[in-house]
Design a protein around this motif. Structure first.
Motif, PDB file in Angstrom:
ATOM      1  N   ASN A  86       0.809  -1.225   0.000  1.00  0.00           N
ATOM      2  CA  ASN A  86       0.000   0.000   0.000  1.00  0.00           C
ATOM      3  C   ASN A  86       0.844   1.278   0.000  1.00  0.00           C
ATOM      4  O   ASN A  86       0.330   2.362   0.283  1.00  0.00           O
ATOM      5  CB  ASN A  86      -0.953  -0.004   1.202  1.00  0.00           C
ATOM      6  CG  ASN A  86      -1.989  -1.112   1.093  1.00  0.00           C
ATOM      7  OD1 ASN A  86      -2.494  -1.390   0.002  1.00  0.00           O
ATOM      8  ND2 ASN A  86      -2.304  -1.739   2.209  1.00  0.00           N
ATOM      9  N   THR A 107       2.807   4.512  -1.353  1.00  0.00           N
ATOM     10  CA  THR A 107       2.548   5.460  -2.438  1.00  0.00           C
ATOM     11  C   THR A 107       3.543   5.226  -3.571  1.00  0.00           C
ATOM     12  O   THR A 107       4.557   4.541  -3.394  1.00  0.00           O
ATOM     13  CB  THR A 107       2.699   6.913  -1.950  1.00  0.00           C
ATOM     14  OG1 THR A 107       4.078   7.120  -1.561  1.00  0.00           O
ATOM     15  CG2 THR A 107       1.777   7.196  -0.778  1.00  0.00           C
ATOM     16  N   GLU A 161       5.657   7.339  -4.783  1.00  0.00           N
ATOM     17  CA  GLU A 161       6.946   7.893  -4.364  1.00  0.00           C
ATOM     18  C   GLU A 161       7.687   6.936  -3.446  1.00  0.00           C
ATOM     19  O   GLU A 161       8.894   6.714  -3.597  1.00  0.00           O
ATOM     20  CB  GLU A 161       6.750   9.233  -3.638  1.00  0.00           C
ATOM     21  CG  GLU A 161       6.250  10.356  -4.520  1.00  0.00           C
ATOM     22  CD  GLU A 161       4.725  10.477  -4.504  1.00  0.00           C
ATOM     23  OE1 GLU A 161       4.047   9.422  -4.391  1.00  0.00           O
ATOM     24  OE2 GLU A 161       4.226  11.604  -4.627  1.00  0.00           O
ATOM     25  N   ASP A 162       6.949   6.348  -2.493  1.00  0.00           N
ATOM     26  CA  ASP A 162       7.594   5.443  -1.538  1.00  0.00           C
ATOM     27  C   ASP A 162       8.077   4.161  -2.201  1.00  0.00           C
ATOM     28  O   ASP A 162       9.106   3.605  -1.818  1.00  0.00           O
ATOM     29  CB  ASP A 162       6.632   5.112  -0.394  1.00  0.00           C
ATOM     30  CG  ASP A 162       6.433   6.286   0.557  1.00  0.00           C
ATOM     31  OD1 ASP A 162       7.317   7.171   0.597  1.00  0.00           O
ATOM     32  OD2 ASP A 162       5.406   6.324   1.262  1.00  0.00           O
ATOM     33  N   ALA A 205      -0.629   4.571  -9.959  1.00  0.00           N
ATOM     34  CA  ALA A 205      -0.584   5.812  -9.160  1.00  0.00           C
ATOM     35  C   ALA A 205      -1.910   6.560  -9.299  1.00  0.00           C
ATOM     36  O   ALA A 205      -2.538   6.522 -10.362  1.00  0.00           O
ATOM     37  CB  ALA A 205       0.571   6.691  -9.629  1.00  0.00           C
ATOM     38  N   ARG A 251      11.728  13.025  -4.168  1.00  0.00           N
ATOM     39  CA  ARG A 251      10.313  13.385  -3.958  1.00  0.00           C
ATOM     40  C   ARG A 251       9.976  14.710  -4.656  1.00  0.00           C
ATOM     41  O   ARG A 251       8.905  14.872  -5.235  1.00  0.00           O
ATOM     42  CB  ARG A 251      10.002  13.482  -2.467  1.00  0.00           C
ATOM     43  CG  ARG A 251      10.005  12.132  -1.771  1.00  0.00           C
ATOM     44  CD  ARG A 251       9.612  12.270  -0.292  1.00  0.00           C
ATOM     45  NE  ARG A 251       9.813  11.006   0.399  1.00  0.00           N
ATOM     46  CZ  ARG A 251       8.953   9.985   0.378  1.00  0.00           C
ATOM     47  NH1 ARG A 251       7.822  10.109  -0.306  1.00  0.00           N
ATOM     48  NH2 ARG A 251       9.204   8.879   1.039  1.00  0.00           N
ATOM     49  N   LYS A 309       4.147  15.783 -11.465  1.00  0.00           N
ATOM     50  CA  LYS A 309       2.739  15.422 -11.332  1.00  0.00           C
ATOM     51  C   LYS A 309       1.875  16.407 -12.104  1.00  0.00           C
ATOM     52  O   LYS A 309       2.126  17.609 -12.110  1.00  0.00           O
ATOM     53  CB  LYS A 309       2.308  15.457  -9.848  1.00  0.00           C
ATOM     54  CG  LYS A 309       2.801  14.286  -9.039  1.00  0.00           C
ATOM     55  CD  LYS A 309       2.257  14.399  -7.605  1.00  0.00           C
ATOM     56  CE  LYS A 309       2.830  13.335  -6.699  1.00  0.00           C
ATOM     57  NZ  LYS A 309       2.351  13.494  -5.306  1.00  0.00           N
TER      58      LYS A 309
END
Length: 202
Positions: free
Chosen positions: A85, A87, A89-90, A148, A194, A201
């Motif tokens: 779960n 994101t 980015e993670d 995403a 990040r 985005k």
């Protein structure tokens, strides 16, 4: 796999492994095709069945070794149910952190890849697996983009910027502890990644 195909795979792997050993000990410029085939125990003509020249085997080695790094990172991400779960980015940062840790443990591989890596070679490495078990990271990356909750402007440029940042920063930090050691670098590096993602985005 048929016996003939298996024998071909064994010979190709032997040439790749031997070339990697020579490139990381003697250096690329001081290694000849004759060195590689003699140590691999195959005829010189056999080399040209698999590779055009010394540059071709080097590029395919970068592709193969890069694929192995990504494969280990992606497999560990997918096998850990607590990470599913994360994101976008993670997930990117998890994969990068895993690869950095692998390279920190194998500095000869880091030196080999970094000295010979260009975006063209890297892109080929991501999209054209060499061995049957190599990963196609392009497919993984595009699946992550699709999953995403937002879209991205120029996702290939975004990946290029991240790769350039990570490769340059980690090379200096791992090998020379410049401008700081790896553990001090990581938080700053990941914050910058990040920001790159945020900037792309839509």
């Amino acid at each position: 796999m048929r016996k003939v195909d298996k024998n071909k795979q064994i010979k190709e792997n032997s040439l790749l492994n031997t070339a990697f050993e020579f490139f990381t000990t003697k250096g690329f410029s001081k290694t000849s095709i004759s060195d590689i085939v003699a140590h691999a125990g195959v005829a010189k003509g056999t080399f040209y069945l698999y590779f055009k020249d010394k540059y071709d085997i080097r590029n395919k080695l970068i592709s193969h070794k890069s694929s192995q790094l990504f494969q280990t990172a992606v497999q560990e991400l997918n096998q850990n149910t607590t990470l599913q779960n994360l994101t976008f980015e993670d997930k990117i940062i998890y994969i990068i952190d895993n690869i950095i840790n692998q390279l920190n443990k194998n500095k000869s591989l880091l030196t080999f890849i970094s000295k010979n890596l260009s975006w063209g070679v890297f892109k080929t490495a991501l999209t054209n697996p060499i061995a049957v078990d190599d990963i196609n990271f392009s497919d993984v990356y595009h699946k992550m983009l699709e999953d995403a909750p937002y879209e991205f402007r120029e996702p290939e440029v975004m990946l290029f910027l991240i790769v350039e940042l990570v490769s340059g920063a980690c090379y200096s930090s791992i090998l020379y502890q410049e401008p700081c050691d790896l553990e001090q670098l990581k938080p700053n590096l990941y914050a910058s990644i990040r920001l790159i993602i945020q900037e792309h985005k839509l």
